[in-house]
Design an enzyme around this catalytic site. Structure first.
Site, PDB file in Angstrom:
ATOM      1  CB  THR A 207      -0.924   0.010   1.240  1.00 37.20           C
ATOM      2  OG1 THR A 207      -0.102  -0.153   2.408  1.00 37.20           O
ATOM      3  CG2 THR A 207      -1.963  -1.079   1.180  1.00 37.20           C
ATOM      4  CB  THR A 210      -2.857   3.718  -1.000  1.00 33.47           C
ATOM      5  OG1 THR A 210      -2.401   3.904   0.329  1.00 33.47           O
ATOM      6  CG2 THR A 210      -2.669   2.297  -1.413  1.00 33.47           C
ATOM      7  CB  CYS A 212       0.734   9.684  -3.303  1.00 37.19           C
ATOM      8  SG  CYS A 212       1.811   9.827  -1.874  1.00 37.19           S
TER       9      CYS A 212
HETATM   10  N1  LIG Z   1      -6.062  -3.104   1.763  1.00 34.27           N
HETATM   11  C1  LIG Z   1      -6.876  -2.236   1.159  1.00 34.27           C
HETATM   12  N2  LIG Z   1      -7.848  -2.670   0.328  1.00 34.27           N
HETATM   13  C2  LIG Z   1      -8.660  -1.795  -0.309  1.00 34.27           C
HETATM   14  N3  LIG Z   1      -8.596  -0.467  -0.144  1.00 34.27           N
HETATM   15  C3  LIG Z   1      -7.652   0.026   0.692  1.00 34.27           C
HETATM   16  C4  LIG Z   1      -6.737  -0.815   1.382  1.00 34.27           C
HETATM   17  N4  LIG Z   1      -5.898  -0.033   2.129  1.00 34.27           N
HETATM   18  C5  LIG Z   1      -6.271   1.240   1.894  1.00 34.27           C
HETATM   19  N5  LIG Z   1      -7.334   1.293   1.050  1.00 34.27           N
HETATM   20  C6  LIG Z   1      -7.983   2.483   0.523  1.00 34.27           C
HETATM   21  O1  LIG Z   1      -6.957   3.240  -0.103  1.00 34.27           O
HETATM   22  C7  LIG Z   1      -7.189   4.621   0.061  1.00 34.27           C
HETATM   23  C8  LIG Z   1      -6.000   5.231   0.799  1.00 34.27           C
HETATM   24  O2  LIG Z   1      -6.245   5.061   2.168  1.00 34.27           O
HETATM   25  P1  LIG Z   1      -5.259   5.031   3.381  1.00 34.27           P
HETATM   26  O3  LIG Z   1      -4.419   3.797   3.320  1.00 34.27           O
HETATM   27  O4  LIG Z   1      -6.103   5.201   4.597  1.00 34.27           O
HETATM   28  O5  LIG Z   1      -4.374   6.337   3.118  1.00 34.27           O
HETATM   29  P2  LIG Z   1      -2.826   6.653   3.302  1.00 34.27           P
HETATM   30  O6  LIG Z   1      -2.088   5.977   2.174  1.00 34.27           O
HETATM   31  O7  LIG Z   1      -2.797   8.148   3.211  1.00 34.27           O
HETATM   32  O8  LIG Z   1      -2.430   6.119   4.653  1.00 34.27           O
HETATM   33  C9  LIG Z   1      -8.538   4.712   0.807  1.00 34.27           C
HETATM   34  O9  LIG Z   1      -9.583   4.771  -0.144  1.00 34.27           O
HETATM   35  C10 LIG Z   1      -8.602   3.412   1.569  1.00 34.27           C
HETATM   36  O10 LIG Z   1      -9.930   3.074   1.896  1.00 34.27           O
HETATM   37  C1  LIG Z   2       7.430  12.083  -0.875  1.00 31.27           C
HETATM   38  C2  LIG Z   2       6.405  11.273  -0.201  1.00 31.27           C
HETATM   39  N1  LIG Z   2       5.160  11.763  -0.052  1.00 31.27           N
HETATM   40  C3  LIG Z   2       4.214  11.016   0.555  1.00 31.27           C
HETATM   41  C4  LIG Z   2       4.495   9.763   1.043  1.00 31.27           C
HETATM   42  C5  LIG Z   2       3.433   8.979   1.772  1.00 31.27           C
HETATM   43  O1  LIG Z   2       2.977   7.937   0.986  1.00 31.27           O
HETATM   44  P1  LIG Z   2       1.986   6.806   1.522  1.00 31.27           P
HETATM   45  O2  LIG Z   2       1.545   7.164   2.913  1.00 31.27           O
HETATM   46  O3  LIG Z   2       0.829   6.819   0.591  1.00 31.27           O
HETATM   47  O4  LIG Z   2       2.783   5.568   1.489  1.00 31.27           O
HETATM   48  C6  LIG Z   2       5.790   9.261   0.860  1.00 31.27           C
HETATM   49  N2  LIG Z   2       6.149   8.034   1.302  1.00 31.27           N
HETATM   50  N3  LIG Z   2       6.723  10.042   0.240  1.00 31.27           N
END
Ligand SMILES: Nc1ncnc2c1ncn2[C@@H]1O[C@H](COP(=O)(O)OP(=O)(O)O)[C@@H](O)[C@H]1O
Ligand SMILES: Cc1ncc(COP(=O)(O)O)c(N)n1
Length: 270
Positions: A207, A210, A212
């Protein structure tokens, strides 16, 4: 004359190609918008974490902004990693005079757990940048920081979205539930109503990037003139497909990937 939607990202980099500027530009390209980028910090990172960070000077960030805005149309823009308050002030000053949809991904910590912005920047983001946004897209830890509340349930997520708009004056708030258990559910509050976006949780550790990719997809969709709810709905589908076809490369959290969801035959015929 043909209309070319133009989208800008202001963020840090990822040389391994999964997050930051690189993820944003790939997403813009996938969604058929003209992508542009202003780099705030060059980050040495990969799927295992952050190895080093080199911040660009505020003057040089301002120059990049000037190079873009003095010459190019920008229909929508996003911000990601902006490491310190001085950089944020420069970005805020520019945003005040720009007429474009503004998507803020309030990046604070990478998936690996490495911190990407300092404490003063977190405070500035909350007080000064939030009110400039069209939409802010915090994950659960970011939502907890911004609201000062513990977020443990979907009710907490909805309340937080309303708080961020009504009390902290963001244009709209999309609270992402990627860090919860069960369905991958996100809530949007646009000042009028709550919208829910729910997809099956994909069992993967890949992930990286995701957040970004999701915020870049919303930005691309807004640059095309889609209404906010529709821009988020389509972006949620896009990021889910990208997670579904994420790569098992690198030894940490692998990157999301969109085009790999097509078959080899489809890729060859393009
Ligand atoms: N394992 C997964 N399966 C499906 N959707 C996911 C999964 N992990 C995250 N998401 C989705 O991906 C998007 C990014 O979410 P999140 O992981 O919470 O953000 P971030 O990368 O900023 O931590 C959201 O729509 C979340 O619901
Ligand atoms: C330059 C930069 N910007 C943002 C994220 C966060 O990314 P994520 O939380 O989606 O892994 C990252 N790892 N690097």
């Amino acid at each position: 004359m043909t209309y070319v939607p133009c989208a800008l990202t202001i963020a840090g980099t990822d040389p391994s190609g999964g997050a930051g500027i690189q993820a944003d530009l790939k997403t813009f390209q996938e969604l058929k918008t003209y992508g542009m980028s202003v780099i705030t910090s060059v980050v040495a990172q990969n799927t295992t974490g952050v190895q080093d960070i080199n911040h660009l000077s505020v003057a040089f960030i301002e120059q990049q902004l000037e190079s873009v805005f003095s010459d190019m149309p920008v229909h929508a823009l996003k911000t990601g990693m902006i490491a310190n308050e001085a950089m944020m002030r420069a970005v805020a000053a520019r945003l005040a005079s720009v007429d474009a949809a503004y998507v803020m991904d309030p990046v604070m910590v990478a998936t690996s757990g490495d911190s990407l912005i300092d404490e003063e920047a977190r405070q500035f983001l909350k007080k000064e940048l939030l009110p400039l946004t069209t939409i802010v897209t915090p994950n659960l830890p970011e939502t907890e920081f911004i609201t000062g509340r513990k977020i443990e349930t979907t009710e907490d997520m909805k309340d937080a979205a309303a708080f961020i708009v009504d009390e902290l004056h963001a244009g709209a708030a999309l609270i992402k539930g990627g860090h919860l258990q069960g369905e991958a559910v996100d809530f949007l509050y646009d000042g009028h109503q709550i919208h829910m976006y729910s997809e099956e949780r994909i069992p993967t550790k890949n992930t990286h990037g995701t957040g970004c990719t999701y915020s870049a997809a919303i930005t691309a969709n807004l640059s095309k003139g889609l209404p906010l709810h529709e821009a988020v709905r389509q972006a949620k589908r896009f990021v889910t497909a990208a997670i579904r076809s994420s790569f098992d490369i690198g030894s940490g959290n692998g990157p999301t990937n969109h085009w790999a969801s097509r078959t080899k035959e489809e890729q060859r015929s393009e």
